[in-house]
Write a protein that holds these residues in place. Sequence first.
Motif, PDB file in Angstrom:
ATOM      1  N   ALA A  23      -1.774   4.426   3.749  1.00 53.11           N
ATOM      2  CA  ALA A  23      -1.473   5.617   2.950  1.00 53.11           C
ATOM      3  C   ALA A  23      -2.606   5.842   1.965  1.00 53.11           C
ATOM      4  N   LYS A  24      -3.088   7.065   1.903  1.00 52.64           N
ATOM      5  CA  LYS A  24      -4.135   7.408   0.946  1.00 52.64           C
ATOM      6  C   LYS A  24      -3.527   7.478  -0.455  1.00 52.64           C
ATOM      7  N   LYS A  25      -4.311   7.061  -1.439  1.00 53.48           N
ATOM      8  CA  LYS A  25      -3.825   7.108  -2.822  1.00 53.48           C
ATOM      9  C   LYS A  25      -3.964   8.544  -3.323  1.00 53.48           C
ATOM     10  N   ASP A  26      -3.057   9.369  -2.883  1.00 53.41           N
ATOM     11  CA  ASP A  26      -2.998  10.767  -3.297  1.00 53.41           C
ATOM     12  C   ASP A  26      -1.523  11.080  -3.520  1.00 53.41           C
ATOM     13  N   TYR A  27      -1.111  10.997  -4.786  1.00 53.09           N
ATOM     14  CA  TYR A  27       0.296  11.171  -5.108  1.00 53.09           C
ATOM     15  C   TYR A  27       0.744  12.619  -4.972  1.00 53.09           C
ATOM     16  N   SER A  60      -8.032  -0.695  -0.849  1.00 53.49           N
ATOM     17  CA  SER A  60      -9.477  -0.622  -0.726  1.00 53.49           C
ATOM     18  C   SER A  60      -9.897   0.823  -0.501  1.00 53.49           C
ATOM     19  N   TRP A  61     -10.879   1.254  -1.256  1.00 52.33           N
ATOM     20  CA  TRP A  61     -11.489   2.586  -1.100  1.00 52.33           C
ATOM     21  C   TRP A  61     -10.437   3.697  -1.120  1.00 52.33           C
ATOM     22  N   GLN A  62      -9.556   3.639  -2.100  1.00 49.08           N
ATOM     23  CA  GLN A  62      -8.539   4.662  -2.336  1.00 49.08           C
ATOM     24  C   GLN A  62      -7.529   4.778  -1.198  1.00 49.08           C
ATOM     25  N   TYR A  63      -7.337   3.702  -0.451  1.00 48.57           N
ATOM     26  CA  TYR A  63      -6.304   3.648   0.582  1.00 48.57           C
ATOM     27  C   TYR A  63      -5.473   2.395   0.385  1.00 48.57           C
ATOM     28  N   TYR A  64      -4.166   2.539   0.569  1.00 46.47           N
ATOM     29  CA  TYR A  64      -3.256   1.403   0.568  1.00 46.47           C
ATOM     30  C   TYR A  64      -3.067   0.962   2.011  1.00 46.47           C
ATOM     31  N   TYR A  65      -3.204  -0.337   2.247  1.00 44.72           N
ATOM     32  CA  TYR A  65      -2.959  -0.908   3.563  1.00 44.72           C
ATOM     33  C   TYR A  65      -1.758  -1.836   3.435  1.00 44.72           C
ATOM     34  N   TYR A  66      -0.709  -1.552   4.182  1.00 48.40           N
ATOM     35  CA  TYR A  66       0.516  -2.335   4.117  1.00 48.40           C
ATOM     36  C   TYR A  66       0.687  -3.095   5.426  1.00 48.40           C
ATOM     37  N   ILE A  67       0.907  -4.411   5.319  1.00 50.99           N
ATOM     38  CA  ILE A  67       1.091  -5.275   6.472  1.00 50.99           C
ATOM     39  C   ILE A  67       2.459  -5.935   6.346  1.00 50.99           C
ATOM     40  N   ILE A  68       3.245  -5.870   7.391  1.00 52.59           N
ATOM     41  CA  ILE A  68       4.598  -6.421   7.360  1.00 52.59           C
ATOM     42  C   ILE A  68       4.537  -7.954   7.422  1.00 52.59           C
ATOM     43  N   THR A  69       5.418  -8.612   6.686  1.00 53.76           N
ATOM     44  CA  THR A  69       5.514 -10.075   6.718  1.00 53.76           C
ATOM     45  C   THR A  69       6.656 -10.477   7.658  1.00 53.76           C
ATOM     46  N   ASP A  70       6.812 -11.776   7.877  1.00 53.79           N
ATOM     47  CA  ASP A  70       7.894 -12.245   8.744  1.00 53.79           C
ATOM     48  C   ASP A  70       9.259 -11.934   8.142  1.00 53.79           C
TER      49      ASP A  70
END
Length: 157
Positions: A23-27, A60-70
């Motif tokens: 998701a881009k950091k653009d509210y 990083s670089w105005q983007y949120y990266y979300y990774i699912i955990t177990d």
Amino acid sequence: MYIPTANRKLICQALFKDGVLVAKKDYNAPRHPEINVPNLQVIKAMQSLTSRGFVKTQFSWQYYYYIITDEGLAYLREYLNLPQDVVPSTFKKVVRAPAPSRFGDRPEREDRGGFRRDNEGYRRRNFDENRKEGAGEGFRPEFRGGFGRGRPQQQQE
């Protein structure tokens, strides 16, 4: 922040489908590019899952990266009523064909023993068992006082 249940389910389905979400950091963005949900709702829903330990966040670089955990995988299975055998696409093992030979059908050369034989005499041109290599016996380097830490102390009389 209040997020409608339908939007929350869409966000969770998109996260579970790939195992990751960007998701881009653009509210103020009206919609997320992949999901038909406002971008702010995606960021806030992921923030909620991050605080519960279900998602790992990388920014990083105005983007949120979300990774699912177990733990998040188990939670989303229960929330979305999915069976145990369904997994995100990033968790699936990809079966790849073996890599083709780099040189096609060309046979290996057997005359090479790992090293080139034509330059073997280069280093051992005049090799003699009794001859010593390196500096001669009379070589005695002498170091005089230098600068800095290596400089000898002045002798006081």
